[in-house]
Design a protein around this motif. Structure first.
Motif, PDB file in Angstrom:
ATOM      1  N   TRP A   1      58.381  71.389 -90.258  1.00 34.03           N
ATOM      2  CA  TRP A   1      57.657  70.420 -91.079  1.00 34.03           C
ATOM      3  C   TRP A   1      58.049  70.564 -92.560  1.00 34.03           C
ATOM      4  O   TRP A   1      57.214  70.607 -93.449  1.00 34.03           O
TER       5      TRP A   1
ATOM      6  N   ASN B   1      48.249  75.905 -92.385  1.00 34.05           N
ATOM      7  CA  ASN B   1      47.637  74.589 -92.252  1.00 34.05           C
ATOM      8  C   ASN B   1      48.138  73.682 -93.376  1.00 34.05           C
ATOM      9  O   ASN B   1      48.981  74.078 -94.182  1.00 34.05           O
TER      10      ASN B   1
ATOM     11  N   ASN C   1      60.714  67.519 -88.464  1.00 32.19           N
ATOM     12  CA  ASN C   1      59.959  66.828 -87.415  1.00 32.19           C
ATOM     13  C   ASN C   1      60.650  67.016 -86.063  1.00 32.19           C
ATOM     14  O   ASN C   1      60.652  66.127 -85.232  1.00 32.19           O
TER      15      ASN C   1
ATOM     16  N   ASN D   1      46.538  70.385 -82.268  1.00 33.26           N
ATOM     17  CA  ASN D   1      45.440  69.404 -82.301  1.00 33.26           C
ATOM     18  C   ASN D   1      45.930  67.986 -82.059  1.00 33.26           C
ATOM     19  O   ASN D   1      45.156  67.109 -81.691  1.00 33.26           O
ATOM     20  N   TYR D   2      47.217  67.738 -82.296  1.00 28.46           N
ATOM     21  CA  TYR D   2      47.789  66.418 -82.067  1.00 28.46           C
ATOM     22  C   TYR D   2      48.606  66.379 -80.774  1.00 28.46           C
ATOM     23  O   TYR D   2      49.279  65.389 -80.498  1.00 28.46           O
ATOM     24  N   ASN D   3      48.572  67.500 -80.010  1.00 35.75           N
ATOM     25  CA  ASN D   3      49.363  67.604 -78.774  1.00 35.75           C
ATOM     26  C   ASN D   3      50.848  67.390 -79.027  1.00 35.75           C
ATOM     27  O   ASN D   3      51.558  66.775 -78.222  1.00 35.75           O
ATOM     28  N   ARG D   4      51.335  67.903 -80.160  1.00 33.54           N
ATOM     29  CA  ARG D   4      52.743  67.724 -80.508  1.00 33.54           C
ATOM     30  C   ARG D   4      53.508  69.044 -80.535  1.00 33.54           C
ATOM     31  O   ARG D   4      54.712  69.060 -80.765  1.00 33.54           O
TER      32      ARG D   4
ATOM     33  N   ARG E   1      55.119  74.437 -88.349  1.00 35.22           N
ATOM     34  CA  ARG E   1      53.691  74.215 -88.125  1.00 35.22           C
ATOM     35  C   ARG E   1      53.380  74.084 -86.641  1.00 35.22           C
ATOM     36  O   ARG E   1      54.221  73.712 -85.830  1.00 35.22           O
TER      37      ARG E   1
ATOM     38  N   LYS F   1      56.464  72.196 -84.749  1.00 32.63           N
ATOM     39  CA  LYS F   1      57.393  71.304 -85.431  1.00 32.63           C
ATOM     40  C   LYS F   1      57.892  71.952 -86.723  1.00 32.63           C
ATOM     41  O   LYS F   1      57.144  72.650 -87.412  1.00 32.63           O
TER      42      LYS F   1
ATOM     43  N   PHE G   1      51.103  71.916 -84.297  1.00 31.48           N
ATOM     44  CA  PHE G   1      50.309  70.681 -84.249  1.00 31.48           C
ATOM     45  C   PHE G   1      49.621  70.550 -82.888  1.00 31.48           C
ATOM     46  O   PHE G   1      49.669  69.502 -82.246  1.00 31.48           O
TER      47      PHE G   1
END
Length: 569
Positions: A449, A421, A407, A441-444, A437, A447, A439
């Protein structure tokens, strides 16, 4: 205790009865093996060298004024740079060469040091005199001292006359002095030199003739025969003359990578350095992509890395190997493919085929996209091992070795060779393949993972990287922190002192959050008593201490159970 007291008085004696605190070791030092642009300064070919920052790497493994990367896109510089970008501190670097094995040997003029005039025109080229090769053992550049050549001002030879009023020759400015220095040897000084082949011997010496018999250098006049000698004179300065690059024959590459432990070379040389706790060989993938090693040979090197991590006699095993997935599709005949062509099912199939499991290994997928300074910062796909180990070090510094290195955002990463995915990670994660990954779509951002070792899937006790490294940290710290116990009287007093020492160390870990439990008694226990240390074991000179710890484990799966609820129900 003093042996005798004869005279009345006050005697002061020091008695060591307390426990000695255990200082935790560093688990954040990495070791890298691969190809470099150069081997100079304090570096030797095949030998590990301590590097503490990127500038120091350039001083030892890059050419003067270079960016430190290679024309054949070796992966080691990217891994080391990624290590420092992501929070890595000290690391040890082993260079196995500056050219790919089997590469045609460059011409002498291609590897020569070229001296230029003050107007930046060619003047002289310098090459080292290489010793003759003995048998089939190659002459290694690291075994030959580099030569430093200094060009300085000089003047014509003085007139050989007893007349003090005689007029000395006019200094045209073409004359220079050449100083040759090799290691700590006495410098060789050649004054009154000119680049004019027709120079009057009474005034000076033609530089090529003056150094024709030199045992260190070979000089070539590349200035041409046009123009005044002053305009062809090499500019003043200090120059370094390096030996030609070491180009290994193909049959030596695997041996060069593996190295020799007694000679402290290659991967095995890193295992002779106690502080190295994580190891990677990114250019193993470069050798595979260039078809210098086949897949079976790649497996042999990875197997050697894992086996060496598992065997750390006489102390506890504490090192981990971070390996990269070779870009291969097994259904294509084990031939390398582009990293972006390797899909999750391909890396899963490869790991199943390799079939090597170890709690001291970690695997990350996919390869990452980074900027390539050698090609105007155009992107290049590289193995992720260096960046991932940097994140391990960053997590150790910010949280502790007990925190899972996941993370986290990998720095210096522009993209991924493939973006797995969630469904695809469901295939890889149970196999111990840690995904990187996107991310978006989560504006992150990107990461890491995954935080699993390559242990057998059913061996859940050693499933997580953080648990394996925490236990290794505890074992190695206790080993080094209790060396004072050896040869102490094996009695109940010693048992109590050892118990207090270990309990104090584990209590600090519990307070830091590394051990699970509401109290120290729930988090660990230390047993050193007469039940373990019987008269028979004491007669054998043995002291047994039993330690049990309850490590914290990462919350890999976070489940919220939500239902409708009414306070009136």
């Amino acid at each position: 205790m003093a042996l005798d007291y004869f005279a009345p008085g006050v005697y002061v004696e020091e008695v060591d009865r307390g426990s000695r605190p255990i200082e935790g070791i560093s688990m954040s030092v990495a070791g890298f093996v691969g190809f470099t642009e150069d081997v100079r300064g304090d570096a030797d070919l095949f030998k590990p060298l301590l590097i503490t920052n990127w500038g120091q790497y350039l001083e030892n493994f890059g050419r003067p004024g270079s960016d430190g990367f290679t024309d054949f896109d070796a992966y080691l510089p990217f891994a080391v740079q990624g290590w420092f970008q992501n929070g890595g501190g000290r690391c040890w670097v082993v260079s196995i060469g500056t050219k790919l094995p089997g590469t045609p040997a460059p011409e002498p003029q291609e590897t020569a040091t070229h001296l230029r005039t003050s107007a930046k025109k060619p003047s002289l080229s310098l090459n080292l005199q290489m010793p003759a090769q003995e048998g089939d053992r190659p002459v290694l550049p690291g075994s030959i001292d580099r030569v430093t050549v200094t060009i300085a001002e000089s003047e014509p030879k003085p007139l050989e006359t007893d007349d003090p009023d005689a007029e000395q020759p006019f200094n045209t400015g073409e004359f220079f002095k050449l100083i040759v220095q090799s290691g700590d040897d006495e410098p060789q000084v050649f004054p009154h030199l000119s680049i004019n082949p027709q120079i009057d011997p009474a005034l000076g010496d033609y530089v090529i003739t003056a150094l024709a018999d030199n045992q260190l250098l070979t000089l070539t006049d590349i200035s041409g025969d046009q123009g005044h000698p002053l305009t062809r004179r090499p500019a003043n300065g200090r120059y370094e003359v390096a030996p030609p690059p070491y180009i290994a024959p193909l049959e030596r590459l695997s041996r060069d990578i593996h190295g020799v432990r007694d000679d402290r070379q290659g991967i095995q040389g890193l295992f002779e350095i106690d502080e190295v706790a994580m190891i990677a060989c990114p250019d193993l993938m470069r050798a595979y992509q260039s078809e210098l090693l086949d897949l079976d040979q790649i497996h042999a090197v990875i197997e050697g890395m894992l086996s060496s991590c598992e065997n750390s006699f006489p102390g506890p095993a504490y090192r981990m190997a971070v390996i990269d997935p070779p870009p291969v599709k097994l259904r294509r005949g084990n031939q390398p493919v582009k990293p972006e062509e390797q899909k999750p099912q391909d890396v899963a199939q490869w790991l199943t085929s390799f079939n090597r499991r170890s709690m001291f290994g970690a695997l990350y997928y996919p390869w990452i996209k980074v900027a390539n300074p050698r090609k105007n910062n155009r992107p290049i796909m590289v193995p992720p091992c260096g960046h991932m180990m940097g994140i391990w070090c960053r997590t150790d510094e910010s949280r502790g070795v007990y925190k899972a290195p996941a993370n986290e955002t990998p720095r210096g990463v522009l993209g991924l060779a493939y973006e797995p995915n969630m469904r695809e990670q469901e295939l890889l994660n149970p196999l111990g393949i840690n995904c990187i990954r996107n991310f978006a779509n989560y504006n992150r951002g990107y990461k890491v993972w995954g935080a699993r070792t390559l242990v057998e899937p059913d061996n859940i006790q050693w499933r997580y990287i953080s648990v394996r490294r925490l236990i290794s940290y505890i074992e190695k710290s206790i080993e080094l922190g209790t060396q004072w116990v050896v040869f102490e009287p094996n009695d109940e007093d010693l048992w109590a002192r050892v118990t207090r020492t270990v309990e104090g160390f584990l209590t600090r870990l519990w307070r830091d959050g590394a051990l699970f439990g509401a109290s120290p008694a729930e988090a660990f226990y230390v047993k050193c008593d007469g039940e373990l240390n019987t008269p028979d074991t004491m007669m054998l000179g043995r002291l047994y201490v039993e330690v049990g710890v309850s490590p914290v484990r990462p919350a890999e799966f976070v489940i919220f159970r939500i239902s409708q609820w009414s306070p009136n129900q």
